[in-house]
Design an enzyme around this catalytic site. Structure first.
Site, PDB file in Angstrom:
ATOM      1  N   ALA C  48       0.865  -1.171  -0.085  1.00 40.85           N
ATOM      2  CA  ALA C  48      -0.300   0.145  -0.179  1.00 40.85           C
ATOM      3  C   ALA C  48       0.815   1.153  -0.144  1.00 40.85           C
ATOM      4  O   ALA C  48       1.917   1.167   0.410  1.00 40.85           O
ATOM      5  CB  ALA C  48      -0.948   0.072   1.308  1.00 40.85           C
ATOM      6  N   GLU C  49       0.443   2.343  -0.614  1.00 44.02           N
ATOM      7  CA  GLU C  49       1.175   3.334  -1.089  1.00 44.02           C
ATOM      8  C   GLU C  49       1.329   4.432   0.314  1.00 44.02           C
ATOM      9  O   GLU C  49       2.166   5.371   0.186  1.00 44.02           O
ATOM     10  CB  GLU C  49       0.503   4.258  -2.203  1.00 44.02           C
ATOM     11  CG  GLU C  49      -0.654   4.528  -2.138  1.00 44.02           C
ATOM     12  CD  GLU C  49      -1.734   3.540  -2.748  1.00 44.02           C
ATOM     13  OE1 GLU C  49      -1.576   2.262  -2.541  1.00 44.02           O
ATOM     14  OE2 GLU C  49      -2.867   3.934  -3.218  1.00 44.02           O
ATOM     15  N   ASN C  50       0.779   4.104   1.223  1.00 43.87           N
ATOM     16  CA  ASN C  50       1.253   4.890   2.565  1.00 43.87           C
ATOM     17  C   ASN C  50       2.222   4.261   3.258  1.00 43.87           C
ATOM     18  O   ASN C  50       2.849   4.928   4.046  1.00 43.87           O
ATOM     19  CB  ASN C  50      -0.148   4.965   3.525  1.00 43.87           C
ATOM     20  CG  ASN C  50      -0.649   3.571   3.922  1.00 43.87           C
ATOM     21  OD1 ASN C  50      -0.628   2.744   3.175  1.00 43.87           O
ATOM     22  ND2 ASN C  50      -1.190   3.337   5.029  1.00 43.87           N
TER      23      ASN C  50
END
Lengths: 241, 217, 217, 241
Positions: C48-50
């Site tokens: 996930a990009e976080n």
């Protein structure tokens, strides 16, 4: 999750090297350059078209051992002062050296490693290191364009790796290794210790395993000699007690 | 005076530029001698471009091969110190987080141009981190012996050696004198055993004399 | 078929694209339903990009406020997972480390242009990470219902909505059909309950029929 | 080394804010945006000329609370979808919003934070997000120039800080915080825990204290509500058991 087991042996690694490859290596003055992988590269007999890393190491340490064999066509580095052989080869026209300021060089490797297309800086503007780099005008200021660097193979030294390739480094042996690990098609890691997946604290992992293709166990490192050489005057760079 | 004595005198004078609470980066050569002359009451963080902040003294025994300064020599780490990669190390340097950077020099021009990375045809070490240290530091002090071994002055009108960074040096310390550079080159101090005439005779660049000119303590 | 059923059918079909050993990024909307249909034997890393790789299932209790996916919902971490900052998260994405990225779409053109970030005058969420996911993934699969609620087709000759990324979609999965896009738009599968004519009638873009065309399993 | 003690209190922080400042904030969808510092900003009554961060938060969480007060002139973010008020203010012309792709945005903050002058990328080329950004031709390829972002004040949330400002983050609350911490003249940290210098493992420190000016203790965070809201349909983005 044996599916994600990337641990292999040195003979397998040797077969991955090929003539004409561009090779990135981690390390700073030899510290953090994987000695086992450099030996493996030497044994492979392969010729490298371009070497990219912080410096030329020492003649018997780090990438220096390989450079002395005259099997590298060119080198991008921030200095070669610690390896007189590299200087001689350069003078004789046997090694093409491009100097990049140290922090700019690691940023160029990072730029390639994170999939960007280079960056602008004032560092080196107007000096010999401008080479023929494009000058870009933004507003009323002029900057040098620094291109991203990537490679076919990256050689990385880590303190610990799990079998997926998650990496932890040790003190100042980290240096350029995390970005070198991101910037090639094939990243090979020499680790002092290899542990099962799940043993590393996810918070302490510096390089996620996603970047790593192959892992071999280290046979130990050899860069302590740098300050044990009798011909080097000792140097205290810190406050004396 | 022999070269070794001159280096110690320069390092000692440079140490007085390091103030409590500073973040300090020291280059190789004469700057590496500066810590030997720091007062014990001075608390600073030494940064090195290979990726450490808060370097402590050279370990007396059991040096750790993975804990060294930018020159590869063994160091220790003090409480509050940290490790990071060398991209972040140079991020700090370019961003101006270093209060004072003390570098060795081959030549400095009267505009503050620094030459310290190459002697064409003789020594080609490469620039290392010098360009960025010179670019980013809040205060850049250049240390060098006043003249070459053959007597040629190193403080020059215009650098004959390839320049590392233009207009970056704020202070020059030699065994003969201390100069500041802002708009112009200004003689701030005459070191013990030298006269104003000595300095004039061994300095190629034009310089003005500071109204506060003082002989060294 | 109601919208909810269509979404589940699309998610189920998309799940069969996820193979053992893959690194997978899932967008919000229909893609978030895909894990529910993965076979238990499939071992993948969800990114996930976080800033997380190796996301595990939603925690059944005691969710940790500091451990969430890119939409802010609570997740867990599997053995071998890691945390990192969001610059590195996107570094992975741009660099092509994601084997398959499954994104929701508003429109896809016959060239594979993706529109999924803005409906001018109506919905302005902003692009988030979609442009980079679309740019970097080795394989990009777009999920969407075949038509708008008012019947307008979403697989179009040319996007009328602002484009997120040009020529990036490799596969389109709807409740009616599966298309691949390389040089041209190719009908690969007809989903159960639909005919070729249904698809022709509800698809604006020209498409060819794959020689391997098969009805869905 | 009390010389390096940067711990202070909220009233002192309030006095650091000023009208017309550019403010950077850490966090991703509210997670990791320092709630105590945002409240402090709100109480200060200050107007901000430019806000820079990943997104507009939620109306009651993260930077969203401040945006709803209409005291920000502009915002650079990757999306505002979670904060409908921000969308309304944008539509009404009361908030000038510049959208940047999410990873490009954090790289722009990093570029400013590490003292570089922006970078080149293809991401967003040909789309509405090109705005009037310079197009730079390198060889025969064209790239967009992305400018570096810096601020007057940065607000950062950390799990632990020592008194010098060395920072450790927690899981996915790290997100943009490390780079936000590097990119302003004044970096203020809200930390869940403050420890004496020497208590953090030098290897686990993500942001060295050199970047931090002030530290305040957190009164706790509030972003768990996001998934506890009854009007949000639950979402499982992971493999079901």
């Amino acid at each position: 999750m044996s599916l994600f087991n990337k641990v292999t042996d040195y003979p397998t690694i040797k077969s991955l090297f090929f003539d004409g490859m561009t090779l990135l290596f981690g390390g700073f003055g030899g510290v953090g350059t994987p000695p086992g992988l450099i030996d493996c590269l030497i044994e492979s007999g392969v010729k490298v078209v371009k070497l990219i890393g912080n410096d030329a190491g020492f003649p018997w340490i780090g990438i220096g051992k390989f450079i002395c064999l005259e099997r590298a066509q060119s080198l991008i580095a921030s200095h070669i002062g610690s390896n007189p052989v590299a200087g001689e080869l350069m003078t004789q026209g046997k090694l093409n050296v491009e100097f990049s300021p140290q922090g700019i060089l690691v940023e160029r490797i990072r730029s390639g490693g994170v999939g960007l297309n280079g960056f602008l800086t004032e560092i080196g503007r107007g000096t010999k290191l401008e080479y023929d780099k494009p000058i870009i005008k933004i507003g009323d200021k002029e900057y040098m364009y620094e291109s991203p660097l990537t490679g076919d193979v990256s050689l990385v030294f880590a303190k610990k790796a799990d079998t997926f390739g998650n990496l932890v480094f040790d003190k100042t042996a980290r240096n350029t290794n995390p970005y070198v690990a991101m910037a090639s098609k094939i990243t090979i890691v020499e680790a002092e210790e290899i542990v099962p997946m799940g043993e590393l604290n996810p918070e302490e992992i510096i390089v996620p395993g996603i970047y790593v293709k192959h892992i071999v166990p280290s046979k130990g490192y050899n860069w302590k000699w740098i300050w044990e050489m009798p011909d080097k005057s000792s140097r205290s760079a810190q406050p004396a007690k | 005076m022999d070269m070794g004595d001159a280096r110690q005198i320069i390092a000692k004078r440079a140490a007085s530029e390091v103030k409590n609470g500073m973040i300090v980066n020291l280059g190789i050569g004469i700057p590496s001698l500066v810590p030997d002359y720091l007062d014990a009451s001075i608390q600073v963080f030494f940064q090195a471009e290979n990726g450490i902040l808060g370097m402590g003294p050279t370990p007396l025994e059991n040096a750790d091969g993975n804990l060294s300064n930018a020159a590869g020599y063994p160091v220790t780490i003090l409480p509050g110190g940290s490790y990071f990669d060398s991209a972040i190390a140079f991020g700090m340097i370019r961003r101006g987080c270093i209060d004072v950077s003390i570098l060795g020099a081959l030549q400095v021009s009267e505009q503050g141009d620094l030459a310290n990375w190459i002697v064409p045809g003789k020594r080609v070490p490469g620039v290392g981190g010098a360009m960025e240290l010179a670019y980013g530091a809040k205060n850049l002090i250049a240390l060098m012996t006043h003249c070459e071994k053959d007597g040629r002055p190193k403080i020059v009108t215009s650098c004959t050696l390839p320049v590392t960074t233009y207009r970056c040096v704020k202070k020059i310390i030699t065994e003969m004198a201390v100069f500041s550079i802002s708009d112009q080159l200004l003689l701030e101090e005459i070191m013990p055993g030298y006269s104003l005439n000595d300095i004039r005779n061994h300095t190629e660049a034009d310089f003005k004399i500071s109204p506060d000119l003082k002989p060294n303590r």
